[in-house]
Structures are given as structure tokens and as C-alpha cells.
Write an enzyme that holds these catalytic residues in place. Structure first.
Site, PDB file in Angstrom:
ATOM      1  N   SER A  61      21.257 -34.880  19.424  1.00 15.70           N
ATOM      2  CA  SER A  61      21.916 -35.528  20.558  1.00 15.70           C
ATOM      3  C   SER A  61      23.379 -35.150  20.734  1.00 15.70           C
ATOM      4  CB  SER A  61      21.814 -37.054  20.426  1.00 15.70           C
ATOM      5  OG  SER A  61      22.599 -37.531  19.341  1.00 15.70           O
ATOM      6  N   LYS A 130      27.855 -40.862  18.517  1.00 14.15           N
ATOM      7  CA  LYS A 130      27.988 -40.617  19.956  1.00 14.15           C
ATOM      8  C   LYS A 130      29.466 -40.496  20.319  1.00 14.15           C
ATOM      9  CE  LYS A 130      23.515 -41.444  20.405  1.00 14.15           C
ATOM     10  NZ  LYS A 130      22.565 -40.321  20.575  1.00 14.15           N
TER      11      LYS A 130
END
Length: 258
Positions: A61, A130
Site C-alpha cells: 500500500s 499510511k
């Protein structure tokens, strides 16, 4: 030569033990080893609790900058004394509760890895990595006519870190199969809105937005509580061939306050 009487003062030599403290007893080697290990263990635990902690990248990701199984170091000092995550920071945070599957939340197996995890020398599970896109009060929108994310109306120039995916129409990503248009926020106080750099392969805040006509969706699940943030990723440690310092992209400096 002057004769010495019984009270005459004479110099004390190293060989004399009279009138001096006994030599300090040295610990046996095995005791010194145990003591040094104990001190090292205490220092490692203190460093993990207060300063640094090791993690690994669990998925694709955050490509292209951070690749699956990369080893990273997180520093916690930035968020001491009321400090908060800032736009552009790459952060590690604990699972808000339903972002990871049980398998993804599982930590390392085996006695030695578990012990090393406790003292911060081995990556732990149950965490996500993230990039912070929005902080308290921010409104995040997707997308302008160039496919750019907007924060408080300001488009972000993300070419330096977002993965260039020909199958993705914008830096959104698509929250629904039929549209790239969505809006999130204002971000609640004490929370952040996060996204992966590999936008079409990241179960991030945009992924957890309530989709149109969705059932069983809880509004607000897309935001991450600041208290869950472990710290800011500041170095890609391993593999050594890709060692790098992580800094905040300049584009976030142009975002106006909420």
C-alpha cells in the site's frame, strides 16, 4: 641520616595494606555478563517506549517509496508534549479496530521474535503504515480536473511519492466502482485522515468512507485517532541498498489552515 622514632612518618607504598581501604572486589565474569545484559535490556525497553521502534511494511500500500517487508524505524519524539501528526507525515498507527483482518493483526510467532518485539528489536504486527493527508478541521476532496486530491481546496502535487498506476484515473482512488468523486471531513479534533501512496491498493481512510447507499457503515470510521499513532517514520532501514531518510513533501506546506 636522621634516626626515626616510633612516631616518625614514612611514605605509604602500593604494597602497604596498613591504613588503606581494601582493594575493591571484582565481579566474576559471568555476573558481569548478566549485569551488562540486564542494563542493555532496560535501555532497549526504554528506547522503544520513549524514542524508537522498528516495524516492517506489511503490504504494497505504500509503494513505490516503501515496499512490502521493508524495515523502517519510527521515532516518537515529534509527538511529545502535545505534538500532533502533520500533513505529509508517514505514520505507523495501531489498528483502529476493523481495518485489519485477524491474520494481519497477528504478531510474530516464536519465543525469540516475541521477546525481541517487546524490546523494540523486531517488528510487531497489528499496525498500519499510511501518509497523513488531513488533520483536524481539514476537508479532503477527490478530485480536480487533473485528478489531484484537494485539501481545504488546495490541490496536492503528489507525483514525487504516489505510485503511477495506469489503471487509476486519479490520485483518489476510486471509492465506488462508478465514480472518483468523494468528500471527507471536516476531520474531527484529535484525528487524522490517512492514505496509502499506492492509491488503488490501499485499505485506507478513503476505503473506509461510507459509500452511497451502503448498509451497516459507521460514519467516522475513516478517521484515525491521534492516540493510536505510534510515531513518524523517519528512515527506511533495510534493505541497505534502499536506505533512505523520509521527509515531509513540500506540497503540504501550501495547504491553508482549515
Amino acid at each position: 641520616m636522621v634516626p626515626r622514632g616510633p612516631d616518625a612518618v614514612r611514605p605509604v607504598h602500593a604494597s602497604d595494606n596498613h591504613g588503606t581501604e581494601p582493594a575493591r572486589r571484582q565481579l566474576p565474569l559471568w555476573q558481569e555478563t548478566i549485569l551488562l545484559l540486564a542494563v542493555a535490556l532496560v535501555l532497549a525497553v526504554a528506547i522503544k517506549a520513549l524514542f524508537l521502534q522498528a516495524f516492517y511494511i506489511p503490504s504494497e500500500s505504500m509503494e513505490p517509496g516503501l515496499v512490502k517487508d521493508d524495515r523502517i524505524l519510527v521515532q516518537k519524539v515529534s509527538y511529545w508534549g502535545g505534538g500532533e501528526p502533520q500533513r505529509g507525515d508517514v505514520v505507523v498507527f495501531k489498528d483502529p479496530g476493523d481495518w485489519l483482518s485477524p491474520a494481519e493483526s497477528a504478531g510474530p510467532t516464536g519465543l525469540l521474535p516475541r521477546v525481541m518485539t517487546k524490546i523494540g528489536l523486531y517488528p510487531s504486527g497489528g499496525h498500519l503504515v499510511k501518509r497523513v493527508i488531513g488533520v483536524a478541521g481539514d476537508v479532503i476532496e477527490c478530485c480536480d480536473d487533473q485528478g489531484r486530491i484537494l485539501v481545504n481546496g488546495q490541490p496536492l502535487d503528489e507525483d514525487s511519492y504516489v505510485k503511477d498506476d495506469p489503471d487509476t484515473q486519479c490520485n483518489g482512488p476510486m471509492v465506488d466502482q462508478c465514480t472518483t468523486d468523494w468528500k471527507a471531513g471536516p476531520v474531527p479534533a484529535g484525528h487524522v485522515f490517512v492514505m496509502g501512496d499506492n492509491r488503488n491498493h490501499s485499505a485506507d481512510s478513503s476505503y473506509h468512507l461510507c459509500k452511497p447507499r451502503a448498509r451497516g457503515c459507521e460514519p467516522g470510521d475513516e478517521f484515525v485517532d491521534d492516540d493510536l499513532v505510534v510515531g513518524r517514520v523517519f528512515v527506511l532501514l533495510w534493505p541497505s541498498s534502499r536506505f533512505d531518510w523520509l521527509t515531509r513533501p513540500e506540497t503540504f506546506a501550501d495547504v491553508p489552515d482549515a
